[in-house]
Enzyme design. Structure first.
Site, mmCIF file in Angstrom:
data_model
loop_
_atom_site.group_PDB
_atom_site.id
_atom_site.type_symbol
_atom_site.label_atom_id
_atom_site.label_comp_id
_atom_site.label_asym_id
_atom_site.label_seq_id
_atom_site.Cartn_x
_atom_site.Cartn_y
_atom_site.Cartn_z
ATOM 1 N N ARG A 20 80.364 66.267 67.736
ATOM 2 C CA ARG A 20 79.707 67.524 67.405
ATOM 3 C C ARG A 20 80.236 68.682 68.245
ATOM 4 O O ARG A 20 79.971 69.836 67.955
ATOM 5 C CB ARG A 20 78.194 67.420 67.653
ATOM 6 C CG ARG A 20 77.472 66.568 66.653
ATOM 7 C CD ARG A 20 75.966 66.649 66.899
ATOM 8 N NE ARG A 20 75.270 65.558 66.261
ATOM 9 C CZ ARG A 20 74.941 65.537 64.980
ATOM 10 N NH1 ARG A 20 75.243 66.554 64.213
ATOM 11 N NH2 ARG A 20 74.302 64.507 64.473
ATOM 12 N N LYS A 80 77.599 64.855 53.717
ATOM 13 C CA LYS A 80 78.628 64.065 54.402
ATOM 14 C C LYS A 80 78.195 62.615 54.628
ATOM 15 O O LYS A 80 79.030 61.719 54.586
ATOM 16 C CB LYS A 80 79.098 64.727 55.685
ATOM 17 C CG LYS A 80 78.125 64.752 56.812
ATOM 18 C CD LYS A 80 78.715 65.547 57.980
ATOM 19 C CE LYS A 80 77.646 65.955 58.955
ATOM 20 N NZ LYS A 80 77.088 64.829 59.726
ATOM 21 N N ARG A 123 68.407 77.777 61.652
ATOM 22 C CA ARG A 123 68.640 76.419 62.144
ATOM 23 C C ARG A 123 70.065 75.985 61.791
ATOM 24 O O ARG A 123 70.762 75.376 62.587
ATOM 25 C CB ARG A 123 67.608 75.482 61.506
ATOM 26 C CG ARG A 123 67.457 74.151 62.196
ATOM 27 C CD ARG A 123 66.226 73.419 61.677
ATOM 28 N NE ARG A 123 66.231 73.298 60.232
ATOM 29 C CZ ARG A 123 65.141 73.412 59.463
ATOM 30 N NH1 ARG A 123 63.984 73.653 59.991
ATOM 31 N NH2 ARG A 123 65.228 73.277 58.162
#
Ligand code: ZN
Length: 220
Positions: free
Chosen positions: A88, A13, A171
């Site tokens: 986020r 991105k 993760r």
């Protein structure tokens, strides 16, 4: 055109944000870069940010939003911007909406770049090091001629714990955009999913197409 690029690490991105920014003449605003710049320039907000960074703490949302809103008011962002790395969380998205609404503005499109987990794990992990000479290999971008063996010195290759598939997968789960964040944009009919498993050019083409189809688009 106010764009947001969502996606897990490894989806490309940041690369796409750069390409779109250049093509359309919009600034590529990465919150990470923005925070580092503010600290380097020693602005009031930058000084406050530095305090958190020095302690290794997360910079609080309200501080990031304040900085972001100041940034979005700069003349270069008047006609559009590509936001990368923010929001986020749902709370951050709501804070951004509110701040933009104060200026009678709104996010036009949130692109979610989607890459299958297995491919992301290969991209993000897949790093092998030589025990003997320290040479670095990658299963995709720079594979050794013989698996497990250094092409330079014949030494044994090994993976750091951080690069092992299970670690990378665990993760990754924490770094993916949360479902409620996507739902926030989906509910406003602003979420567009883009297949990020293609080559860079193909992904760019899909994004550009999405921009041209966007409601209220005046750029194509
Ligand atoms: Zn070696």
């Amino acid at each position: 055109m106010y764009l947001i690029l969502l996606g897990a690490p490894g989806t490309g991105k940041g690369t796409q944000a750069n390409i779109l920014a250049e093509r359309f003449g919009w600034p590529h605003i990465s919150t990470g870069d923005m925070l580092r710049e503010a600290v380097a320039q020693g602005t009031e907000l930058g000084k406050a940010t530095k305090g958190y960074m020095d302690q290794g703490a997360l910079v609080p949302d309200d501080l990031v939003v304040k900085m972001l809103v100041e940034r979005l008011k700069q003349p270069d962002a008047a006609k559009g911007f590509v936001l990368d790395g923010y929001p986020r969380t749902l709370a951050q998205a709501a804070a951004l909406d509110e701040a933009l609404a104060d200026d009678k503005k709104a996010i036009d499109i949130a692109f979610n770049i989607v890459v299958p987990d297995d491919e992301l794990v290969r991209r993000l992990g897949g790093r092998w090091l030589c025990r003997n000479c320290g040479a670095i290999y990658h299963e995709i971008t720079n594979p050794p001629l013989t698996p497990g063996k250094c092409g330079r010195c014949g030494g044994e290759l090994y993976q750091r714990d951080d690069d092992k598939p299970d670690t990378v997968r665990a993760r990754l789960e924490k770094q993916k955009p949360p479902e409620d964040l996507m739902q926030h944009y989906r509910g406003k009919a602003k979420l567009f999913e883009i297949d990020g498993s293609e080559e860079v050019d193909g992904v760019t083409a899909a994004l550009v197409h999405g921009i041209s189809e966007a409601p209220g688009n005046v750029w194509s």
